[in-house]
Design a protein around this motif. Structure first.
Motif, PDB file in Angstrom:
ATOM      1  N   LEU A  70      52.718  39.256  27.533  1.00 52.79           N
ATOM      2  CA  LEU A  70      52.451  37.923  27.000  1.00 52.79           C
ATOM      3  C   LEU A  70      51.960  36.964  28.081  1.00 52.79           C
ATOM      4  CD1 LEU A  70      55.501  37.512  24.570  1.00 52.79           C
ATOM      5  CD2 LEU A  70      53.124  38.022  23.970  1.00 52.79           C
ATOM      6  N   CYS A  71      52.348  37.203  29.334  1.00 48.55           N
ATOM      7  CA  CYS A  71      51.923  36.336  30.443  1.00 48.55           C
ATOM      8  C   CYS A  71      50.627  36.810  31.103  1.00 48.55           C
ATOM      9  CB  CYS A  71      53.032  36.240  31.487  1.00 48.55           C
ATOM     10  SG  CYS A  71      54.455  35.258  30.957  1.00 48.55           S
ATOM     11  N   ASN A  72      49.925  37.725  30.434  1.00 51.98           N
ATOM     12  CA  ASN A  72      48.590  38.166  30.875  1.00 51.98           C
ATOM     13  C   ASN A  72      48.588  38.858  32.238  1.00 51.98           C
ATOM     14  OD1 ASN A  72      47.160  37.147  28.590  1.00 51.98           O
ATOM     15  ND2 ASN A  72      47.270  35.102  29.461  1.00 51.98           N
ATOM     16  N   THR A  73      49.652  39.566  32.567  1.00 52.95           N
ATOM     17  CA  THR A  73      49.659  40.256  33.860  1.00 52.95           C
ATOM     18  C   THR A  73      48.899  41.578  33.811  1.00 52.95           C
ATOM     19  OG1 THR A  73      51.709  41.511  33.481  1.00 52.95           O
ATOM     20  CG2 THR A  73      51.928  39.279  34.350  1.00 52.95           C
ATOM     21  N   TYR A  74      48.454  41.990  32.626  1.00 57.27           N
ATOM     22  CA  TYR A  74      47.673  43.224  32.512  1.00 57.27           C
ATOM     23  C   TYR A  74      46.181  42.947  32.336  1.00 57.27           C
ATOM     24  CZ  TYR A  74      52.236  45.359  32.028  1.00 57.27           C
ATOM     25  OH  TYR A  74      53.531  45.763  32.264  1.00 57.27           O
ATOM     26  N   ARG A  75      45.786  41.680  32.482  1.00 55.07           N
ATOM     27  CA  ARG A  75      44.356  41.331  32.453  1.00 55.07           C
ATOM     28  C   ARG A  75      43.733  41.729  33.780  1.00 55.07           C
ATOM     29  NH1 ARG A  75      43.112  35.317  31.195  1.00 55.07           N
ATOM     30  NH2 ARG A  75      41.159  36.053  32.134  1.00 55.07           N
ATOM     31  N   LEU A  76      42.794  42.636  33.747  1.00 50.65           N
ATOM     32  CA  LEU A  76      42.249  43.185  34.981  1.00 50.65           C
ATOM     33  C   LEU A  76      41.330  42.211  35.708  1.00 50.65           C
ATOM     34  CD1 LEU A  76      41.461  46.854  33.893  1.00 50.65           C
ATOM     35  CD2 LEU A  76      43.591  45.867  34.744  1.00 50.65           C
ATOM     36  N   ASN A  77      40.686  41.302  34.973  1.00 43.99           N
ATOM     37  CA  ASN A  77      39.741  40.392  35.615  1.00 43.99           C
ATOM     38  C   ASN A  77      40.402  39.113  36.116  1.00 43.99           C
ATOM     39  OD1 ASN A  77      40.306  39.369  33.109  1.00 43.99           O
ATOM     40  ND2 ASN A  77      38.184  38.822  32.609  1.00 43.99           N
ATOM     41  N   LEU A  78      41.730  39.056  36.082  1.00 39.10           N
ATOM     42  CA  LEU A  78      42.440  37.877  36.559  1.00 39.10           C
ATOM     43  C   LEU A  78      42.502  37.909  38.086  1.00 39.10           C
ATOM     44  CD1 LEU A  78      43.849  35.559  34.982  1.00 39.10           C
ATOM     45  CD2 LEU A  78      46.023  36.699  35.465  1.00 39.10           C
ATOM     46  N   PRO A  79      42.210  36.786  38.784  1.00 44.02           N
ATOM     47  CA  PRO A  79      42.312  36.766  40.247  1.00 44.02           C
ATOM     48  C   PRO A  79      43.702  37.190  40.714  1.00 44.02           C
ATOM     49  CG  PRO A  79      41.189  34.801  39.479  1.00 44.02           C
ATOM     50  CD  PRO A  79      41.701  35.515  38.252  1.00 44.02           C
ATOM     51  N   TYR A  80      43.767  37.817  41.879  1.00 49.50           N
ATOM     52  CA  TYR A  80      45.016  38.424  42.362  1.00 49.50           C
ATOM     53  C   TYR A  80      46.163  37.422  42.405  1.00 49.50           C
ATOM     54  CZ  TYR A  80      48.356  40.742  45.422  1.00 49.50           C
ATOM     55  OH  TYR A  80      49.503  41.281  45.949  1.00 49.50           O
ATOM     56  N   TRP A  81      45.938  36.254  43.006  1.00 55.06           N
ATOM     57  CA  TRP A  81      47.043  35.312  43.167  1.00 55.06           C
ATOM     58  C   TRP A  81      47.458  34.695  41.836  1.00 55.06           C
ATOM     59  CZ3 TRP A  81      49.771  35.903  47.263  1.00 55.06           C
ATOM     60  CH2 TRP A  81      49.172  36.344  48.450  1.00 55.06           C
ATOM     61  N   ASP A  82      46.545  34.588  40.889  1.00 55.19           N
ATOM     62  CA  ASP A  82      46.922  34.142  39.544  1.00 55.19           C
ATOM     63  C   ASP A  82      47.807  35.189  38.872  1.00 55.19           C
ATOM     64  OD1 ASP A  82      45.451  31.890  39.943  1.00 55.19           O
ATOM     65  OD2 ASP A  82      43.768  32.474  38.683  1.00 55.19           O
ATOM     66  N   LYS A  83      47.498  36.462  39.121  1.00 53.94           N
ATOM     67  CA  LYS A  83      48.302  37.534  38.551  1.00 53.94           C
ATOM     68  C   LYS A  83      49.703  37.539  39.165  1.00 53.94           C
ATOM     69  CE  LYS A  83      46.011  41.158  37.557  1.00 53.94           C
ATOM     70  NZ  LYS A  83      45.245  42.432  37.604  1.00 53.94           N
ATOM     71  N   VAL A  84      49.785  37.293  40.480  1.00 53.96           N
ATOM     72  CA  VAL A  84      51.097  37.206  41.140  1.00 53.96           C
ATOM     73  C   VAL A  84      51.914  36.072  40.546  1.00 53.96           C
ATOM     74  CG1 VAL A  84      52.260  36.702  43.327  1.00 53.96           C
ATOM     75  CG2 VAL A  84      50.305  38.253  43.293  1.00 53.96           C
ATOM     76  N   ARG A  85      51.261  34.921  40.317  1.00 52.93           N
ATOM     77  CA  ARG A  85      51.948  33.788  39.699  1.00 52.93           C
ATOM     78  C   ARG A  85      52.466  34.160  38.311  1.00 52.93           C
ATOM     79  NH1 ARG A  85      47.894  29.365  38.225  1.00 52.93           N
ATOM     80  NH2 ARG A  85      47.398  31.028  36.751  1.00 52.93           N
ATOM     81  N   ASN A  86      51.648  34.854  37.523  1.00 60.52           N
ATOM     82  CA  ASN A  86      52.068  35.246  36.175  1.00 60.52           C
ATOM     83  C   ASN A  86      53.208  36.255  36.205  1.00 60.52           C
ATOM     84  OD1 ASN A  86      50.097  33.562  35.254  1.00 60.52           O
ATOM     85  ND2 ASN A  86      48.731  35.159  34.509  1.00 60.52           N
ATOM     86  N   ILE A  87      53.208  37.144  37.199  1.00 57.49           N
ATOM     87  CA  ILE A  87      54.319  38.091  37.341  1.00 57.49           C
ATOM     88  C   ILE A  87      55.605  37.335  37.665  1.00 57.49           C
ATOM     89  CG2 ILE A  87      55.257  39.932  38.804  1.00 57.49           C
ATOM     90  CD1 ILE A  87      52.402  41.043  39.007  1.00 57.49           C
ATOM     91  N   PHE A  88      55.505  36.344  38.547  1.00 54.22           N
ATOM     92  CA  PHE A  88      56.673  35.528  38.890  1.00 54.22           C
ATOM     93  C   PHE A  88      57.213  34.822  37.644  1.00 54.22           C
ATOM     94  CE2 PHE A  88      58.524  31.451  40.135  1.00 54.22           C
ATOM     95  CZ  PHE A  88      59.483  31.857  41.061  1.00 54.22           C
ATOM     96  N   LYS A  89      56.313  34.228  36.858  1.00 56.67           N
ATOM     97  CA  LYS A  89      56.734  33.571  35.621  1.00 56.67           C
ATOM     98  C   LYS A  89      57.355  34.570  34.659  1.00 56.67           C
ATOM     99  CE  LYS A  89      53.571  30.989  33.767  1.00 56.67           C
ATOM    100  NZ  LYS A  89      52.212  30.511  33.374  1.00 56.67           N
ATOM    101  N   SER A  90      56.793  35.763  34.592  1.00 62.52           N
ATOM    102  CA  SER A  90      57.314  36.786  33.682  1.00 62.52           C
ATOM    103  C   SER A  90      58.741  37.175  34.033  1.00 62.52           C
ATOM    104  CB  SER A  90      56.415  38.032  33.727  1.00 62.52           C
ATOM    105  OG  SER A  90      55.103  37.723  33.342  1.00 62.52           O
TER     106      SER A  90
END
Length: 477
Positions: A70-90
């Protein structure tokens, strides 16, 4: 050039692989935390603490996987640090859900708060580390990258590639460029020029690429719309860089006005609002006070070494311009000889080339005033540790614009109001983007970019990136 079958289905298969890795990581993290809490730490509060295997291996991982999705951590085109932020939120949201489950459905006889805390820490760092390892391995062996064709081989495409390459995980595989007249020939030396705009249909059919990025902001609006419309019939994913380069991009939102066929772009300067400046101040104080546990003993050792190797003052206070244009004493460990100012004036008078460099950059790459231990302190940036005192006093921030001297104010021109908005930082965008290797004009623009794009997450990212740059000893002098 025909893309491989694994790359063709990367957007489907890679998220599945990452989800499997996440499941294993979460289950192992919870099991390790439970084992540590059960056997390694005395349980005076919850001696009957028990958790069934179904919660460790099914329910808890399922909760976290759902939140990660739901926090879009599996979106492949997401910038790396945005993905890290989403993982933290998750992890935060998933942890809240698990706590609710355990307390209000009584799945554990006595829930250990320490167990929950350890589990969340293990899950967070476990996911980040395991994902990084898995993706680096897949990239190394050339699997599950996203094939992409870039339309336009100019300066915009060059900047886009620089952005991709700065990411620790580079998911895109550049198949090649399409352009009538490539402006940057070195790009087509690195990647093939697949054809012209007239060849676009044939190139896409031949390569079977499903991701296209348009880097041609000079195209007339009607031609850009026509190109996007045409590509949407040929490929699954179309992105384009609008002619808005330089606009604050971190706090941007886009709204589509469907009936009018228009796009409404909203930008927001967080630091122009007092609420966010207070939030930034609280972040600075909390992180600084926590870091003193490590840096205070290190600072005392450095102070002793400075005094022993070159007797004299341990600290050096230089007048710098801060928030609202007020000057303040910026503290550093002394890395130069005593009476360095007098020596500098004499040295510049005798060396015209050095004077020209000083007047241009306010720095000398080969400064003869620096002591032996000073070279080490500057190379490792440890000379800036006393600036934590400035942070506690509110004169500086952990991350912010570069602290400047009064003579530099006029060089900032119209950007000086951005600089005056917040306290200058111990580190900032320029330090992690080439540091002393960048031009002065680039540093000014980086300071302005930071002010207009600030968020707590950006501060966290640049603190992490500063540590990485210091360890690499890149660009410092």
């Amino acid at each position: 050039m025909k893309i491989g079958v694994f790359d063709k289905y990367s957007t489907l298969l890679l998220p599945i692989i990452l989800a499997i890795a996440d499941y294993c990581t979460i289950a192992l993290a919870v099991l390790l935390a439970y084992t540590l809490r059960k056997n390694g730490i005395p349980m005076s509060v919850h001696p009957q603490f028990e958790i069934k295997d179904i919660y460790i291996f099914f329910i808890v991982p399922t909760f976290f996987l759902l939140v990660l999705f739901l926090c879009n951590t599996y979106r492949l085109n997401l910038p790396y640090w945005d993905k890290v932020r989403n993982i933290f939120k998750s992890v935060v949201y998933g942890g809240a859900a698990v706590i609710f489950l355990m307390y209000f459905t009584y799945v554990a006889g006595g829930v250990s708060r320490l167990f929950i805390g350890i589990s969340l820490v293990f899950i967070l760092f476990g996911i980040l580390i395991v994902r990084y390892i898995v993706e680096r391995i897949l990239i190394t062996i050339g699997l599950f990258q996203i094939p992409v064709i870039i339309i336009g081989a100019g300066k915009t495409a060059e900047l886009l590639l620089q952005s991709f390459e700065r990411n620790p995980i580079m998911r895109y595989h550049i198949v090649g460029f399409i352009d009538d007249k490539p402006v940057c020939p070195h790009l087509t030396k690195r990647y093939p020029l697949l054809g012209t705009f007239a060849d676009m249909d044939a190139v896409i059919e031949k390569t079977n690429v499903q991701h296209v990025i348009i880097c041609a902001p000079g195209l007339a609006p009607n031609k850009l719309v026509s190109l996007v419309t045409k590509l949407e019939l040929l490929v699954k994913n179309v992105s384009f860089v609008p002619e808005l380069i330089g606009i604050p991009a971190a706090n941007i939102s886009v709204q589509g006005l469907m009936e009018e066929s228009m796009v409404l772009v909203k930008v927001q300067n967080n630091l122009a609002r007092r609420y966010y400046r207070v939030m930034k101040r609280i972040f600075d104080l909390v992180v600084t006070l926590l870091s003193l546990v490590i840096f205070l003993p290190v600072g005392l050792i450095i102070a002793a070494l400075i005094y022993i190797t070159d007797p004299g003052p341990v600290l050096f206070a230089h007048r710098r311009v801060g928030q609202h244009g007020k000057e303040f004493p910026c503290y550093k460990f002394r890395s130069m000889i005593v009476n360095s100012q007098e020596y500098l004036e004499k040295y510049l008078a005798e060396n015209p080339e050095a004077r020209e460099e000083w007047e241009r950059d306010f720095k000398l790459k080969d400064d003869p005033r620096i002591t032996k231990i000073g070279h080490f302190l500057r190379k490792t940036s440890l000379d800036e540790l006393p600036q934590l005192i400035n942070v506690l006093k509110g004169e500086m921030s952990l991350v912010g614009p570069r602290p400047i001297v009064q003579a530099e104010v006029e060089k900032y021109g119209e950007y000086i109001q951005d600089f005056y908005l917040v306290p200058p930082g111990i580190t900032g965008v320029w330090q992690v983007s080439g540091r002393s290797d960048t031009t002065y004009e680039e540093r000014v623009q980086m300071d302005s970019w930071y002010v207009h794009n600030w968020s707590v997450w950006i501060d966290i990212v640049y603190l992490i990136r500063t540590v990485m740059v210091v360890l690499e000893r890149k660009g410092a002098y």
